[in-house]
Scaffold this motif. Structure first.
Motif, short mmCIF file in Angstrom:
data_model
loop_
_atom_site.label_atom_id
_atom_site.label_comp_id
_atom_site.label_asym_id
_atom_site.label_seq_id
_atom_site.Cartn_x
_atom_site.Cartn_y
_atom_site.Cartn_z
N HIS A 76 48.05 72.12 12.49
CA HIS A 76 47.02 72.32 11.46
C HIS A 76 45.63 71.91 11.97
N ARG A 112 39.31 75.39 15.09
CA ARG A 112 39.07 76.81 14.78
C ARG A 112 39.67 77.74 15.83
N GLU A 146 42.34 74.22 11.68
CA GLU A 146 41.30 73.83 10.74
C GLU A 146 40.13 73.11 11.40
#
Length: 632
Positions: free
Chosen positions: A575, A582, A579
């Motif tokens: 993740h 990018r 996030e």
């Protein structure tokens, strides 16, 4: 009665010699300047004015301060020969007199004397180069003296009141002899070599000689080329602006000089507008030089200039293809090459290499093969660079058999050709053939470069042959592994694949130059061999050193999570990659996550992740899931 002032006491220097007074210094400088003027008149064969006759060569010695030293120099210094290099004798005598004043006066500061010496050495080096250029120009000086003598005789023989003559009976003006023009032409030709250009001072003096001989109109293109080769771009542009009717021979050099300026676009646009008003604006040589638009990033304008050509030349096509490649528009370069070849262009070796390189980058096999056939037809295919570019084209397009056929037909092979073939075998899944070719290259005494050794180590890694890898690594020095990240990363990958994690870690610690590939190789190697904690610590050290993480770094991190069984940390890194950093997950990242979940027994969650993937799962992803099913 006025008091008589006391006589001034003589001053003495540090060496005990008497220093000259200000009046004596002024007198010596005046005498020196008159001597220099007289020598200039004498060297050029002109009559010396009566006021300077006592100071000319062979004349009476001058009186005043410093006459003894000048007589002493005149006694031991021969008169300069009547050549073009004699024009420097006056300046050298000035330097000698300056040196004498430094010795005699001893009141000039040491740093000023040192600066004079350095400047004198620089001037003499340039003059020595000019004397080499003008060594055989004695006939030019003789021709000039002959012209001056003829003019003087004609002026002395003509009557005071000459009878009126009609224009048809006037005698033609004395023309410059052919020897003078040939000598100047020969001196300019010596400055056209880009590897050994003439010094700027020499080119400026040649410009002055052309003005004196009235040869500037005939040899302007050679002078502009010499100015361009010597780096006098502003001088070349200012000279070109004085031409009332520049030809197709002078415009290209002016445009090339404009392209070397820091801001070439304004001058280039003016020259382009001026060329449109001339009859030679459609000349291919002029239009080829207008590729300065491409150097300014205006590739569309360069393409427009190319489209104006009725019959594009080979040089024009080569320039446009190179401009497209430099701008990163490889497909347009291939399209331009395909169009030029279809129109019957006959490529030379430079054009063939450019076209083949562009086709290799864009994987344009059809256009590349057309260029290769044209090179075979024009008999330039046997050139080393053309054949090497063809081998590279076939390797990049996956035609390894055709690449080997071209490679075997090459009459001579260098390290680049051998490396292209070895890399082609290594990258196309033929590691044994790559190693056989690499050791054959070593037996023939060809020294491989770093990329060829890295390809050989990659082939050994695929085969798992540590002993062959160490033999291949012996082709270069150990310091090259420590300084070259390409070699270091390849050797670390070999040690990791062979199970020698300690050797890989030792190489990593000794390396003096590490890039992102070296860090990723070490992190992936530690993660796949069960050293997950060390891999995570290495990621933190990597961030502290200022190295930015990329998507390949997260492949190594997720592999470490899969082999250590930390599911929560794996999801957290996955993740964070999306996030915070990018990065768009690739199939490699999804494969690592499926492997992590399958090893932990979360088969349903792993299957759900495969179904949610934005791309189609490959064999590696399904193999990770089947491996988990086999375990559980």
């Amino acid at each position: 009665m006025e008091p008589v002032p006391p006589p001034s006491l003589p001053r003495f220097g540090a060496r005990g010699q008497r220093l000259k007074t200000s009046a004596e210094l002024r007198a010596s400088r005046s005498v020196g300047s008159k001597k220099r003027l007289a020598r200039r008149w004498t060297n050029w064969g002109a009559p010396v004015p009566p006021s300077l006759e006592p100071y000319a060569y062979g004349g009476a010695s001058s009186s005043g301060a410093g006459s003894s030293s000048s007589r002493r120099r005149r006694r031991h210094t021969p008169s300069p020969p009547p050549s073009l290099s004699s024009g420097f004798s006056s300046e050298e005598s000035e330097e000698e007199e300056d040196g004498d004043r430094v010795v005699e006066g001893d009141f000039i500061a040491s740093d000023e004397a040192e600066a004079r010496v350095l400047a004198r050495m620089k001037r003499r080096s340039e003059r020595a180069r000019f004397r080499e250029v003008a060594a055989d120009d004695a006939e030019l000086e003789e021709a000039l003296r002959l012209i001056e003598r003829q003019k003087a005789e004609e002026k002395a023989s003509e009557p005071l009141n000459p009878p009126p003559t009609s224009p048809s009976t006037l005698a033609p003006a004395t023309s410059v002899p052919a020897a003078a023009a040939a000598s100047t032409h020969r001196a300019l030709l010596r400055g056209l070599s880009p590897s050994k250009p003439l010094p700027p001072l020499t080119v400026r003096l040649l410009h002055g000689r052309l003005l004196r001989l009235d040869l500037l109109a005939d040899l302007s293109h050679l002078l502009l080329r010499a100015l361009f080769s010597s780096g006098l771009h502003l001088h070349a542009l200012s000279l070109h602006s004085l031409f009332p009717d520049p030809s197709h021979l002078t415009l290209p050099f002016a445009l090339n000089s404009a392209s070397r300026l820091p801001y070439p676009l304004p001058v280039g646009e003016q020259l382009h507008a001026r060329s449109l008003k001339l009859p030679s604006h459609s000349n291919p040589h002029v239009l080829t030089s207008l590729t300065l638009y491409a150097k300014c990033g205006l590739l569309d304008r360069a393409r427009g200039v190319f489209d104006e050509m009725r019959c594009p030349s080979t040089a024009s096509c080569t320039t446009l293809i190179a401009a497209c490649m430099d701008a990163g528009r490889v497909k347009e370069a291939v399209a331009a090459a395909r169009k030029a070849l279809a129109s019957g262009m006959r490529p030379d070796s430079i054009t063939a290499v450019r076209v083949l390189t562009a086709c290799a980058q864009a994987a344009g096999l059809d256009a590349g093969e057309a260029a290769w056939r044209a090179a075979l037809r024009d008999r330039v295919a046997t050139r080393l660079f053309v054949a090497t570019a063809t081998v590279n084209l076939y390797v990049k397009c996956g035609q390894i058999a055709k690449a080997r056929e071209v490679f075997d037909r090459m009459p001579e092979k260098d390290a680049v050709a051998w490396g292209a073939m070895v890399g082609g075998y290594a990258s196309s899944g033929h590691p044994r053939e790559a190693l056989e070719l690499f050791f054959a290259m070593r037996n023939q005494g060809v020294r491989p470069d770093c990329y060829t050794v890295a390809d050989a180590l990659s082939a050994c890694t695929r085969l798992g042959k540590l002993d062959l890898g160490r033999r291949a690594a012996g082709a270069v020095d150990w310091d090259e592994f420590l300084d070259d990240p390409v070699l270091g990363a390849a050797l670390i990958g070999l040690y990791v694949k062979s199970g020698s994690t300690w050797d890989a870690w030792s190489v990593f610690q000794q390396m003096r130059n590490r890039d992102i590939v070296v860090w990723n190789k070490m992190i992936l190697g530690l993660g796949t061999t069960g050293h997950g904690k060390t891999a995570f610590a290495l990621v933190g050290q990597m961030e502290k050193s200022g190295m930015k993480l990329n998507d390949s770094t997260f492949v190594g991190i997720l592999c470490s999570c899969a082999h250590t069984g930390v599911v929560k940390d794996g999801w957290r890194y996955f993740h964070n990659m999306v996030e915070l950093y990018r990065f768009i997950p690739r199939v490699d990242h999804y494969g690592c996550m499926v492997d992590l979940l399958s090893r932990a027994g979360l088969l349903q969650e792993a299957h759900r992740l495969i179904n949610d993937m934005p791309m189609k799962a490959n064999a590696v992803v399904w193999g990770a899931l089947l491996g988990g099913c086999k375990i559980h």
